[in-house]
Design a protein around this motif. Sequence first.
Motif, mmCIF file in Angstrom:
data_model
loop_
_atom_site.group_PDB
_atom_site.id
_atom_site.type_symbol
_atom_site.label_atom_id
_atom_site.label_comp_id
_atom_site.label_asym_id
_atom_site.label_seq_id
_atom_site.Cartn_x
_atom_site.Cartn_y
_atom_site.Cartn_z
ATOM 1 N N GLY A 278 0.726 -1.266 0.100
ATOM 2 C CA GLY A 278 0.065 0.088 -0.040
ATOM 3 C C GLY A 278 0.957 1.330 0.087
ATOM 4 N N THR A 279 0.194 2.319 -0.335
ATOM 5 C CA THR A 279 1.042 3.663 -0.500
ATOM 6 C C THR A 279 0.018 4.749 -0.229
ATOM 7 O OG1 THR A 279 2.593 3.012 -2.299
ATOM 8 C CG2 THR A 279 2.098 5.378 -2.084
ATOM 9 N N SER B 137 -8.102 5.275 -7.210
ATOM 10 C CA SER B 137 -9.039 4.310 -6.771
ATOM 11 C C SER B 137 -7.973 3.406 -5.965
ATOM 12 C CB SER B 137 -9.671 3.523 -7.828
ATOM 13 O OG SER B 137 -8.593 2.607 -8.563
ATOM 14 N N GLN B 138 -6.611 3.560 -6.222
ATOM 15 C CA GLN B 138 -5.634 2.759 -5.471
ATOM 16 C C GLN B 138 -4.748 3.173 -4.463
ATOM 17 O OE1 GLN B 138 -5.588 -0.660 -6.308
ATOM 18 N NE2 GLN B 138 -7.298 -0.292 -7.804
ATOM 19 N N VAL B 139 -4.220 4.406 -4.563
ATOM 20 C CA VAL B 139 -3.463 5.122 -3.581
ATOM 21 C C VAL B 139 -4.451 5.906 -2.665
ATOM 22 C CG1 VAL B 139 -1.663 7.021 -3.495
ATOM 23 C CG2 VAL B 139 -1.619 5.236 -5.297
ATOM 24 N N SER B 140 -4.141 5.949 -1.583
ATOM 25 C CA SER B 140 -4.913 6.811 -0.457
ATOM 26 C C SER B 140 -4.059 8.372 -0.275
ATOM 27 C CB SER B 140 -5.000 6.387 0.961
ATOM 28 O OG SER B 140 -5.711 4.909 0.932
ATOM 29 N N THR B 141 -4.994 9.286 0.004
ATOM 30 C CA THR B 141 -4.232 10.583 0.161
ATOM 31 C C THR B 141 -4.701 10.978 1.463
ATOM 32 O OG1 THR B 141 -6.168 11.673 -0.612
ATOM 33 C CG2 THR B 141 -4.619 11.049 -2.341
ATOM 34 N N VAL B 142 -3.788 12.043 2.005
ATOM 35 C CA VAL B 142 -3.963 12.508 3.401
ATOM 36 C C VAL B 142 -3.461 14.094 3.298
ATOM 37 C CG1 VAL B 142 -3.459 12.978 5.665
ATOM 38 C CG2 VAL B 142 -3.835 10.625 4.738
ATOM 39 N N ASP B 143 -4.514 15.125 3.409
ATOM 40 C CA ASP B 143 -3.921 16.252 3.111
ATOM 41 C C ASP B 143 -3.750 17.080 4.426
ATOM 42 O OD1 ASP B 143 -6.448 17.167 3.910
ATOM 43 O OD2 ASP B 143 -7.075 17.634 1.931
ATOM 44 N N THR B 144 -3.493 16.553 5.596
ATOM 45 C CA THR B 144 -3.430 17.392 6.775
ATOM 46 C C THR B 144 -2.204 16.923 7.492
ATOM 47 O OG1 THR B 144 -4.964 15.472 7.591
ATOM 48 C CG2 THR B 144 -5.934 17.597 7.243
ATOM 49 N N LEU B 145 -1.173 16.582 6.595
ATOM 50 C CA LEU B 145 0.301 16.065 7.502
ATOM 51 C C LEU B 145 0.653 17.113 8.090
ATOM 52 C CD1 LEU B 145 1.927 13.627 6.944
ATOM 53 C CD2 LEU B 145 3.189 14.669 5.330
ATOM 54 N N ASP B 146 0.566 18.243 8.147
ATOM 55 C CA ASP B 146 1.093 19.342 8.816
ATOM 56 C C ASP B 146 0.481 19.401 10.363
ATOM 57 O OD1 ASP B 146 -0.963 20.114 7.499
ATOM 58 O OD2 ASP B 146 -0.450 22.191 7.572
ATOM 59 N N MET B 147 -0.468 18.719 10.773
ATOM 60 C CA MET B 147 -1.438 18.678 11.749
ATOM 61 C C MET B 147 -0.998 17.298 12.524
ATOM 62 S SD MET B 147 -4.979 19.787 10.116
ATOM 63 C CE MET B 147 -5.900 19.459 11.648
ATOM 64 N N HIS C 139 -2.885 -1.354 3.933
ATOM 65 C CA HIS C 139 -2.781 -2.840 4.035
ATOM 66 C C HIS C 139 -3.651 -3.912 3.972
ATOM 67 C CE1 HIS C 139 -0.721 -6.202 5.951
ATOM 68 N NE2 HIS C 139 0.543 -5.934 5.578
ATOM 69 N N ALA C 140 -4.974 -3.439 4.283
ATOM 70 C CA ALA C 140 -6.213 -4.271 4.154
ATOM 71 C C ALA C 140 -6.755 -4.178 2.576
ATOM 72 C CB ALA C 140 -7.068 -3.636 5.041
ATOM 73 N N GLY C 141 -6.147 -3.597 1.851
ATOM 74 C CA GLY C 141 -6.485 -3.471 0.510
ATOM 75 C C GLY C 141 -7.586 -2.455 0.080
ATOM 76 N N ARG C 142 -7.657 -1.538 0.896
ATOM 77 C CA ARG C 142 -8.828 -0.465 0.632
ATOM 78 C C ARG C 142 -8.106 1.029 0.372
ATOM 79 N NH1 ARG C 142 -10.575 -3.023 4.910
ATOM 80 N NH2 ARG C 142 -10.281 -1.605 6.384
ATOM 81 N N ALA D 183 -2.750 -9.506 -1.051
ATOM 82 C CA ALA D 183 -1.997 -10.278 -2.082
ATOM 83 C C ALA D 183 -1.312 -9.491 -3.072
ATOM 84 C CB ALA D 183 -2.943 -11.200 -2.735
ATOM 85 N N SER D 184 -1.683 -8.402 -3.355
ATOM 86 C CA SER D 184 -1.228 -7.102 -3.966
ATOM 87 C C SER D 184 -1.319 -5.840 -3.359
ATOM 88 C CB SER D 184 -1.956 -7.137 -5.508
ATOM 89 O OG SER D 184 -3.311 -7.049 -5.212
ATOM 90 N N GLY D 185 -0.857 -4.737 -4.228
ATOM 91 C CA GLY D 185 -0.783 -3.294 -3.842
ATOM 92 C C GLY D 185 -1.975 -3.048 -3.228
#
Length: 322
Positions: free
Chosen positions: A239-240, A266-276, A291-294, A319-321
């Motif tokens: 996961g990424t 649909s595959q890579v998650s995003t977070v836009d609050t890294l400075d908090m 890691h759970a595939g979501r 089993a995959s990314g």
Amino acid sequence: MIDFRYHLVSIVAIFLALTVGIVLGSTVLQEPIINSAQATAESIKKVNQDQRDQISALQAREEGTSAFVANAAAELVKGDLAAEHVVVVEAPGAPSGLRDQVREMIELAGGTYTGRVALTEKFIAPEQAGVVEGLAAQLSPIGTVFPEGATPYDKAGQVLASALVTTAPMQAGTVNTAASSVLDVFQEGGFISMSDDPAKRATLAVVVAPSTPYEGEAAEAQNGAVVSVAGALDNAAAGTVLAGTATASGTGGVIAALLDSGDEASQVSTVDTLDMPSGRVVLVYALREQHAGRAGAYGIGSGATAFEPTPSASPSPPASGG
């Protein structure tokens, strides 16, 4: 016959009447006008003070919340990345001031921080795309097949990912001998810099977005390069997460570019609050979800669907990314 004296007296009388009228008028109107202006000024002053008080109260609440989350972070993420290895890949322009906080949060969650790879301005420079593609072809492990229509950065991302991440827990923390020279060659060419030991492969990856959007005619292509690397890491890892500040999810930002990209969104998650502090906790939760595939888009930007992932049961290795 009317003589000159008569005209002179008449003219003086007219001007005297005008002067008396002006004086009387200004005297009568002066006080109401001044009072009205003073009342308006006092009203504006009160509104401004009320707004300043509200801003101060909100800042105090945010500071208190951040302090609380920072103090509770160890408990909030305890064990969430146990047995996982995490690599951090920085886009050009990523905020260096967040490096220690990101590493600390990974380690608080029980994860092993393998190292950091920083993509350079040269890596995403349009005139270097051909060189990047050539390096990818030259350094690709035996048996590597690039997808049809892959861009230079799709290919480079795939080759870098082969040296940085793995989906197999037993390979975590080990060097991929088939790609052992990849990182060194890219570094010698001025396309990346490294710290710690990112060659000891990770199972999860964090890509840190630039603190301000890229500008100019090349901005779209530069965003595309970062998105391609994030997608390639996700395909080769468990996961990424692409993380950054709110500016990264705004117009022209890398997170916004990823969310508009189609498949990677649909595959890579995003977070836009890294400075908090709370955003760095969310980063851990997003990695756990990957890691759970979501996947999901988290934070406060227009593309976010929630502030944090929905709590779920402990994940099982995919089993995959992500």
